[in-house]
Enzyme design. Structure first.
Site, PDB file in Angstrom:
ATOM      1  N   ALA A   1      12.262   1.385  -5.080  1.00 54.10           N
ATOM      2  CA  ALA A   1      12.652   0.016  -5.426  1.00 54.10           C
ATOM      3  C   ALA A   1      13.519  -0.555  -4.321  1.00 54.10           C
ATOM      4  O   ALA A   1      14.199   0.173  -3.604  1.00 54.10           O
ATOM      5  CB  ALA A   1      13.398  -0.018  -6.761  1.00 54.10           C
ATOM      6  N   MET A   2      13.495  -1.891  -4.193  1.00 53.94           N
ATOM      7  CA  MET A   2      14.302  -2.590  -3.185  1.00 53.94           C
ATOM      8  C   MET A   2      14.781  -3.914  -3.748  1.00 53.94           C
ATOM      9  O   MET A   2      14.022  -4.656  -4.360  1.00 53.94           O
ATOM     10  CB  MET A   2      13.477  -2.803  -1.911  1.00 53.94           C
ATOM     11  N   GLU A   3      16.060  -4.227  -3.471  1.00 54.25           N
ATOM     12  CA  GLU A   3      16.761  -5.313  -4.146  1.00 54.25           C
ATOM     13  C   GLU A   3      16.676  -6.664  -3.461  1.00 54.25           C
ATOM     14  O   GLU A   3      17.495  -7.548  -3.722  1.00 54.25           O
ATOM     15  CB  GLU A   3      18.250  -4.945  -4.271  1.00 54.25           C
ATOM     16  N   ASN A   4      15.698  -6.905  -2.598  1.00 53.77           N
ATOM     17  CA  ASN A   4      15.633  -8.163  -1.853  1.00 53.77           C
ATOM     18  C   ASN A   4      16.026  -9.350  -2.730  1.00 53.77           C
ATOM     19  O   ASN A   4      15.552  -9.496  -3.858  1.00 53.77           O
ATOM     20  CB  ASN A   4      14.207  -8.404  -1.341  1.00 53.77           C
TER      21      ASN A   4
ATOM     22  N   HIS B   1      19.770  -1.020 -11.563  1.00 54.47           N
ATOM     23  CA  HIS B   1      20.312  -0.729 -10.236  1.00 54.47           C
ATOM     24  C   HIS B   1      20.002  -1.868  -9.263  1.00 54.47           C
ATOM     25  O   HIS B   1      20.887  -2.355  -8.545  1.00 54.47           O
ATOM     26  CB  HIS B   1      19.720   0.583  -9.726  1.00 54.47           C
ATOM     27  N   GLU B   2      18.754  -2.312  -9.267  1.00 52.50           N
ATOM     28  CA  GLU B   2      18.358  -3.360  -8.310  1.00 52.50           C
ATOM     29  C   GLU B   2      18.971  -4.709  -8.678  1.00 52.50           C
ATOM     30  O   GLU B   2      19.355  -5.480  -7.793  1.00 52.50           O
ATOM     31  CB  GLU B   2      16.832  -3.464  -8.236  1.00 52.50           C
TER      32      GLU B   2
ATOM     33  N   GLU C   1      25.416   0.906  -2.867  1.00 54.47           N
ATOM     34  CA  GLU C   1      24.646   1.836  -3.700  1.00 54.47           C
ATOM     35  C   GLU C   1      25.489   2.521  -4.767  1.00 54.47           C
ATOM     36  O   GLU C   1      25.009   2.773  -5.869  1.00 54.47           O
ATOM     37  CB  GLU C   1      23.960   2.881  -2.811  1.00 54.47           C
TER      38      GLU C   1
END
EC number: 3.4.11.-
Length: 997
Positions: A382-385, A417-418, A440
């Protein structure tokens, strides 16, 4: 070359003189033109040069490679001197450092990207993209040399314009000559040498046209996914810029503190939709040189953000949407998944998560929309862009019929989390990667609060113990583990930034946040974070900035008092690796701290650094919570913790396990706790029964206490009805060190007798649930985590009811594979079904595996099937399995090393060892030289003498190359050393079992 010929054409003298004159004149003209071109070539834009220039080589001007000139004042500047040396390297300069010099500050990017993905042409093995970027920068230091990041891009145009008039972009600005462009490959810089210096305080524009490749086998930069949807083969493009991959998509100032605004435009095939951080601004059409039509999608301007948050996707996914507080949330996925409702859980929880965090911090989410993309394959999970969150679909999608809390909590945790990053990371970003734990660690910690918000009945402390603390305590130690926060100067290579995304950043970072929270109250903790987030919104912060805001919150009240500043307390934890062991002598009340070492030796010499932590000690005495005390020296006395041998009292340190340390006691302290467990285990809370087992076995394994002390804590287990406590006992007692070595089989009947006597009560509880109503476990998150190890051990011990239940469930599954085996024990049931069955069961499972596609069975499930096939106890069946694995091409087992899988069982090890020795070359050919380490472990698993090592070395000497022999020898010696240590430990375990069985 050949000698001149005697034949030729006769020319008169007059004609010859005329030709000679014309030749001389022509030469003079050519020389003049060459000189003129040589001078102009240095300032021509790169678009005049063909082919394009790569940042894997020097840019050539005038047909020659040029070294970067040493910058000089404009009046004294001389033309750059060309060089043709192929081994030229730039002189020393700022391009040797990992961080950009502070000469330019980016303000805004106009970025256009055009990936050439077409739905009617997915066969291309090398997909490219082109782009252009216009970067507005402010000059802070006079310089005629510019550095920005670029990696694996080719350039068509490089121009610099300015200075810009205030309030305008390009109007009226002149071109700044670009004399030379070159690349520092190690630090991934693009360097521009200019014809005149930029002036401090002025703004300029960098205008660059470039091209690059879309990756297929790594989720970095721009990358491809191939997948099936609605029965068709399809493809999409997505991005992953964190931490340093933006520079492989467009030239940029690729550091987290260099925030800017972005106007992003994506050119794409009309059959696709384009997504980016912001909502769509408008669309138009562009016709390419070959006449094909493309859609141009422009997006609104982003807030100030770092390059690593730039995001885009080009796909033909469908979506579902919800509105939360007036802002749209869309989840995009394969059309099949949308139709099947697999995104419904994610889209329904995302809005409430945003609202929870908005209310907690009283800071609204600043973007007008959120898109969430579920990729078929995404290496980073996953990535929080900002505005475009990207997930691996396995981490986001959920079958609507899956009601288990375990899977729902997993999806909830990852989404939480994201979303947490929208505040910690996106709104406020660390100044440099050395403080990535601020992103993080806090995002990880707030996962727990959000899970507790949705599932208030879940045990908060136990979940944190298993999800975060348990794993990192097993990895962290004083000598080799890194600190959570490191000095900026310690970074010398880009890869070191990538390596920061590890268990210390995530898990230990979360533990730091939780420990900080523990010695503050909820109100103070949240208010300090709110102040920090408000102050540094759209900006950057360092660790000290966070500590300062906590200190401000503490100074404004007079209820909570600390022994020193927040900075002093937390720096003692974040700037050194490892953690302390806190030892309490209950006879004297003396408490001391020392670093935790793996396999501590007597009189262990401390590493030469400050090994003292400022430790918050929450504790209980006889079940009653006591006031917080602080251990801020290597040793202190706490008389209130003393216990006499004649007393019935007991003391436990680290209440709720909020501190990041292990706890040891003197012999009397451990004795009192063991006695209390046997007398009334429920007087000690579940989290502390877990803690006692975890700490005691870890300390005994690493020579802090005797193994018998840890084993004494298990005597009461017949009264233990919490399966997660059983899980912790079993992972420490029944592990590879204890039971995989065939020389340790003597211990098996002792363990069997000791544990079966104690396990029957809790077995009866859970076996009845499995038989009658396994759905009753769907809300018992921790039971689901613990059940597999518990069930596996019961069967391994030969518990007859466990074996019968395994056969019963496997038989039902064979009769109707649509009949689901309970997910938590699926791997164990499949293995036992094969181990207890015949050729019929084995052949059925192999056919089932081969005939099941990856679409029908997720990767984890396919691995379970392979593992089960290796559980047979028939040597000829195992030989047949391994022969099939190394001869059939292409292998149906992907990258799974079947030899290693077979060797994991007691019977299989003998068979695998013989098979490997007889088929070494074929096995290496199948699995490659990278499998050497695993294969050496297979054949050398039981070595404990030099003679055994020498015998295996003689064999390996005939099949390995010289450098491989060295690696194999080191591996065998390490196995031997470990086996000798385990042998002593196992002997003491066996002796204790004999006395207590």
């Amino acid at each position: 070359m050949s000698p001149p010929s005697s034949s030729g054409i006769y020319v008169s003298r007059g004609v010859a003189l005329l030709l000679a004159g014309l030749t001389a004149a022509l030469l003079l003209v050519l020389v003049a033109l060459a000189a003129l071109y040589g001078n102009c070539a240095r300032v021509q834009p790169l678009e005049q040069h063909s082919p394009g220039v790569k940042d894997t080589e020097l840019i050539t001007f005038g047909g020659q490679e040029q070294a970067p000139p040493t910058p000089t004042p404009d009046a004294a500047r001389e033309p750059a001197v060309a060089t043709t040396s192929k081994d030229w390297r730039p002189p020393s300069g700022p391009w040797e450092h990992l961080r950009l010099p502070p000469w330019l500050v980016p303000l805004h990017y106009d970025l256009e990207l055009w990936p050439r993905l077409r739905p009617d042409d997915l066969s291309t093995s090398s997909l490219t993209f082109t782009g252009r970027v216009n970067i507005t920068v402010r000059c802070t230091v006079a310089t005629s040399r510019l550095l920005l990041h670029s990696f694996l891009l080719e350039y068509k145009r490089v121009e610099v314009w300015g200075p810009l008039a205030l309030g305008t972009r390009n109007a009226g600005a002149g071109r700044v000559p670009v004399d030379n462009v070159w690349f520092a490959l190690d630090t991934q810089y693009m360097v521009l040498d200019l014809g005149r210096a930029l002036q401090p305080g002025s703004r300029y524009e960098l205008d660059l046209s470039f091209s690059g490749r879309v990756l297929q086998h790594a989720s970095e930069g721009l990358f491809l996914n191939f997948y099936f949807d609605q029965g068709e083969h399809r493809a999409l493009i997505a991005s992953q810029m964190e931490p340093t991959f933006a520079r492989s998509v467009f030239p940029c100032f690729d550091e987290p503190a260099l925030k800017a605004t972005f106007n992003i435009t994506i050119i794409h095939h009309p059959g696709y939709v384009a997504l980016s951080n912001m909502p769509q601004l408008g669309q138009s059409e562009r016709v390419s040189v070959n006449g094909s039509r493309w859609t141009v999608t422009a997006f609104r301007t982003t807030p100030r953000m770092p390059t690593y948050l730039v995001a885009l996707a080009v796909c033909d996914f469908d979506h579902v949407s919800r509105t939360e507080r007036g802002k749209e949330i869309r989840v995009w996925a394969r059309k099949d998944d949308i139709a099947n409702g697999n995104v419904d859980f994610a889209v329904n929880i995302t809005g409430p998560i945003f609202s929870f965090l908005e209310d907690l911090f009283n800071i609204s989410y600043p973007l007008p929309k959120t898109d969430i993309l579920a990729l078929p394959a995404f290496d980073n999970r996953a990535m929080e862009n900002w505005g475009l969150l990207i997930f691996d679909e396995a981490s986001l999608l959920l079958d609507p019929d899956d009601e288990t809390t375990e899977k729902r909590a997993m999806v909830l945790s990852i989404v939480s989390h994201e979303v947490g990053h929208q505040w910690f990371g996106n709104l406020v970003t660390m100044s440099w990667w050395n403080n990535i734990w601020l992103n993080e660690g806090f995002a990880s910690y707030f996962e727990l609060g959000i899970i507790n918000y949705f599932y208030p009945n879940l045990p908060r402390n136990e979940i944190f113990f298993f999800n975060f603390l348990h794993g990192v305590l097993r990895e962290d130690h004083a000598l080799e583990s890194r600190a959570v926060s490191t000095e900026v100067e310690s970074f010398t290579e880009t890869r070191e930034i990538n390596e920061l995304f590890d268990i210390y950043t995530y898990n230990k970072g979360a533990c730091m946040a939780r420990m900080l929270h523990s010695f503050l109250d909820q109100h103070l903790f949240v208010n300090a974070l709110k102040s920090y987030l408000e102050t540094f919104s759209y900006s950057n912060a360092e660790q000290d900035d966070l500590w300062r805001h906590f200190q401000m919150a503490i100074d404004e009240q007079n209820i909570i008092h600390l022994p020193t500043t927040v900075k002093s307390i937390m720096d003692s934890w974040t700037y050194q690796g490892g953690f302390p062991v806190i030892t309490l002598n209950v006879s004297t009340g003396i408490m001391r701290q020392e670093p935790f070492y793996l396999e501590k030796a007597e009189n262990q010499i401390l590493v030469s650094r400050n090994n003292t932590w400022i430790v918050p000690i929450f504790w209980m005495k006889n079940g009653t919570t006591q006031p917080l005390v602080w251990l801020d020296k290597s040793s202190m006395v706490f008389p209130e913790m003393q216990i006499a041998d004649s007393d019935d009292g007991w003391v436990i340190l680290n209440l709720n396990v909020t501190g990041y340390y292990r706890v040891n006691y003197d012999k009397l302290g451990w004795k009192k706790l063991s006695q209390q467990l046997e007398k009334d285990p429920k007087a000690i809370p579940v989290i502390h029964r877990l803690q006692l087992v975890s700490d005691a076995f870890a300390l005994s394994k690493n020579n802090y206490i005797e193994i018998e002390t840890a084993l004494d804590l298990t005597k009461y287990l017949a009264e233990e009805d919490e399966i997660l406590v059983w899980f912790e006992v079993l992972v420490n007692l029944i592990n590879r060190d204890a039971i995989s070595d065939v020389n340790n089989f003597a211990i098996y009947p002792l363990l069997k007798k000791y544990l079966l006597k104690r396990i029957s009560s809790i077995w009866n509880t859970y076996s009845a649930i499995i038989r009658e109503n396994v759905a009753a476990l769907q809300d018992n998150y921790l039971a689901l985590l613990s059940l597999e190890k518990f069930f596996e051990t019961a069967c391994w011990l030969g518990l007859e009811d466990c074996l019968q239940l395994s056969k019963e469930l496997f038989r039902k599954w064979m009769e109707d594979p649509e009949t689901a085996i309970p997910h938590p024990i699926r791997r164990v049931i499949l293995c036992n079904g094969i181990a207890l069955g015949s050729d019929k069961e084995w052949d059925f499972l192999l056919r089932f595996y081969i005939n099941t596609t990856e679409e029908e069975e997720e990767e984890e499930g396919r691995v379970h099937l392979i593992y089960a096939l290796s559980c047979s106890k028939e040597p000829w069946t195992l030989n047949r399995f391994m022969e099939y694995a190394i001869t059939v091409s292409p292998s149906p087992f992907n990258e799974t090393n079947i030899i290693q899988a077979v060797a994991a069982s007691e019977v299989g090890w003998y068979v695998a060892k013989d098979f490997l020795i007889n088929n070494w070359l074929a096995v290496i050919d199948r699995y490659g030289p990278e499998s050497l380490d695993d294969l050496v472990w297979v054949i050398g698993r039981t070595v404990s003498t030099d003679l055994q090592v020498m015998e295996l070395q003689r064999f390996l000497g005939n099949v390995l190359e010289e450098h491989q022999r060295t690696v194999a020898h080191a591996k065998l010696q390490a196995i031997k050393t470990e086996n000798l240590k385990n042998k002593k430990r196992i002997a003491r375990l066996a002796e204790w079992l004999r006395k207590n069985t």
